[in-house]
Design an enzyme around this catalytic site. Structure first.
Site, PDB file in Angstrom:
ATOM      1  N   GLY B  48       0.462  -1.194   0.545  1.00  0.00           N
ATOM      2  CA  GLY B  48      -0.039   0.166  -0.148  1.00  0.00           C
ATOM      3  C   GLY B  48       0.996   1.315  -0.052  1.00  0.00           C
ATOM      4  O   GLY B  48       2.017   0.878   0.146  1.00  0.00           O
ATOM      5  N   GLN B  53       3.086   9.933   1.264  1.00  0.00           N
ATOM      6  CA  GLN B  53       4.399   9.544   1.061  1.00  0.00           C
ATOM      7  C   GLN B  53       5.451   9.775  -0.275  1.00  0.00           C
ATOM      8  O   GLN B  53       6.471   9.617  -0.283  1.00  0.00           O
ATOM      9  CB  GLN B  53       4.775   8.107   1.232  1.00  0.00           C
ATOM     10  N   CYS B  96       6.905   0.044   8.021  1.00  0.00           N
ATOM     11  CA  CYS B  96       6.652   1.453   6.946  1.00  0.00           C
ATOM     12  C   CYS B  96       7.588   2.157   5.597  1.00  0.00           C
ATOM     13  O   CYS B  96       8.894   2.475   6.023  1.00  0.00           O
ATOM     14  CB  CYS B  96       6.012   2.608   7.687  1.00  0.00           C
ATOM     15  N   LEU B  97       7.173   2.423   4.684  1.00  0.00           N
ATOM     16  CA  LEU B  97       8.517   2.415   4.152  1.00  0.00           C
ATOM     17  C   LEU B  97       8.414   3.868   3.818  1.00  0.00           C
ATOM     18  O   LEU B  97       9.786   4.345   3.402  1.00  0.00           O
ATOM     19  CB  LEU B  97       7.283   3.045   2.459  1.00  0.00           C
ATOM     20  N   HIS B 138      -3.931   0.952   8.195  1.00  0.00           N
ATOM     21  CA  HIS B 138      -2.137   2.342   8.196  1.00  0.00           C
ATOM     22  C   HIS B 138      -2.222   3.095   6.984  1.00  0.00           C
ATOM     23  O   HIS B 138      -1.749   4.449   7.264  1.00  0.00           O
ATOM     24  CB  HIS B 138      -0.758   0.964   7.851  1.00  0.00           C
ATOM     25  N   GLU B 139      -2.252   3.097   5.888  1.00  0.00           N
ATOM     26  CA  GLU B 139      -2.740   4.086   5.025  1.00  0.00           C
ATOM     27  C   GLU B 139      -3.617   5.395   5.225  1.00  0.00           C
ATOM     28  O   GLU B 139      -2.897   6.508   4.542  1.00  0.00           O
ATOM     29  CB  GLU B 139      -2.945   3.690   3.777  1.00  0.00           C
ATOM     30  N   HIS B 142      -1.874   7.953   7.362  1.00  0.00           N
ATOM     31  CA  HIS B 142      -0.516   8.563   6.378  1.00  0.00           C
ATOM     32  C   HIS B 142      -1.776   9.431   6.137  1.00  0.00           C
ATOM     33  O   HIS B 142      -1.698  11.152   6.688  1.00  0.00           O
ATOM     34  CB  HIS B 142      -0.251   8.107   5.547  1.00  0.00           C
TER      35      HIS B 142
END
Lengths: 173, 165
Positions: B48, B53, B96-97, B138-139, B142
């Site tokens: 995702g 991000q 997380c990226l 999670h997304e 953000h």
């Protein structure tokens, strides 16, 4: 940082140990790396990566003065500062049951035979004084799947305990 | 829509902003979604990505849980997503990226119903559970300037049963 050291500390737990130790390190110009700080059986324990531009001699002297003043045991040993390369656990093992000698030795010998690399191990004695309960939790990397590891643990002498092995899935997003 | 071609990482302050709703469902939006998906798929097994991000402060999310076991909707583009109901809670390991080389345990709702728009402005509703629901939560965090770091719980306190005195 010129070089990294592993600082290990044990002392009777009381408020302020971390503050006192890290103040000495700060005044000595050190950087702190990864750390594990835990209360274990009434003791406070620290494993701490410390980076310094010095050779560690002066730092060790300051820490020993602090250790004497606060009745702590502190060691400072040269160590490699290998950061930014955390291996990811893919298996977690939980073993619990009536406390007895040999649980950790049997379990970890079996896991080593499976090629299991332990990344984190935590255990505690719960329950009560009359009926102590030992709980062991291990995370790590293993090429075998969870079911195969669980069978090996049970066959290797842990039949009297509750053994559960699960794959760990990490979501990256 | 301004965006970087690579993932921005904490402590970049843009990851702490509350994102604005999308109002124009046009070709520029769809081109941005395609770029964002390219960034997601170029990463190491990411499932995702959220617009902030890549430095774009709008409420846009892409998820794709199809590589994992369990029921899922495959690739989803979620614009202006809202959680309309949730149930249960489950612990899971997240990374997380935007926070490389760190993972932690996070409690999330097990089941979700979400409403959103797709990239053509059509209203959509999805019911999802477990891994896919975790990715979406999670997304969506953000979009409100939250990172999984804000929700990480101690491993030690989760693992051991509470002792009855």
């Amino acid at each position: 940082m010129e070089s990294w050291y592993m600082l290990t500390l044990v002392g009777r737990d009381r408020p302020g140990i971390v503050a006192e130790v890290t103040q000495v390190l700060y005044e000595a110009g050190c950087l702190l790396g990864e750390a594990s700080m835990l209360r274990l059986g009434g003791n406070f324990t620290i494993m701490l990566m410390v980076g310094t531009d010095g050779d560690g001699t002066a730092l060790n002297r300051s820490l020993q003065q602090l250790a004497d003043a606060l009745d702590l045991r502190i060691h400072l040993d040269p160590a490699e500062g290998a950061f930014h390369e955390h291996p990811e656990a893919n298996i977690c093992v939980t073993i619990s049951g009536a406390d007895r000698a040999g649980i950790v030795a049997q379990a970890t010998r079996c896991l080593a035979g499976c090629g299991f690399n332990i990344l984190n191990l935590e255990s505690t004695v719960a329950g009560s004084v009359e009926r102590p309960l030992y709980v062991l939790h291990i995370e790590g990397q293993c090429p075998l799947d969870a079911e195969a590891i669980e069978q090996r643990l049970i066959q290797d002498g842990l039949r009297d305990l509750d053994v559960s092995v699960h794959p760990m899935e990490t979501m990256i997003a | 829509m301004f965006a970087t071609r690579e993932v921005i990482t904490w402590p970049d302050e843009r990851l702490r902003r509350i994102c604005a709703p999308v109002t124009a469902f046009d070709d520029a939006l769809r081109a941005f979604v395609a770029d964002m998906e390219g960034v997601m798929r170029s990463g190491p097994s990411a499932v995702g990505i959220a617009a902030p991000q890549v430095g774009c402060l709008y409420r846009i999310v892409i998820v794709d849980a199809s590589a994992r076991k369990g029921p899922n909707h495959g690739r989803l583009v979620l614009i202006n997503p809202e959680i309309v109901s949730w149930e249960g809670s489950v612990m899971g390991r997240e990374g997380c990226l935007s926070v490389p080389d760190m993972t932690g345990n996070v409690v999330r709702a097990q089941d979700l119903v979400i409403e959103c728009f797709d990239e053509y402005g059509r209203p959509q509703s999805y019911e999802m559970s477990n891994f896919e629901a975790r990715v979406v939560q999670h997304e969506m965090d953000h979009l409100d300037g939250l990172l999984f770091l804000d929700r990480v719980v101690s491993r030690r306190s989760d693992l051991f049963p509470r002792v009855k005195k």
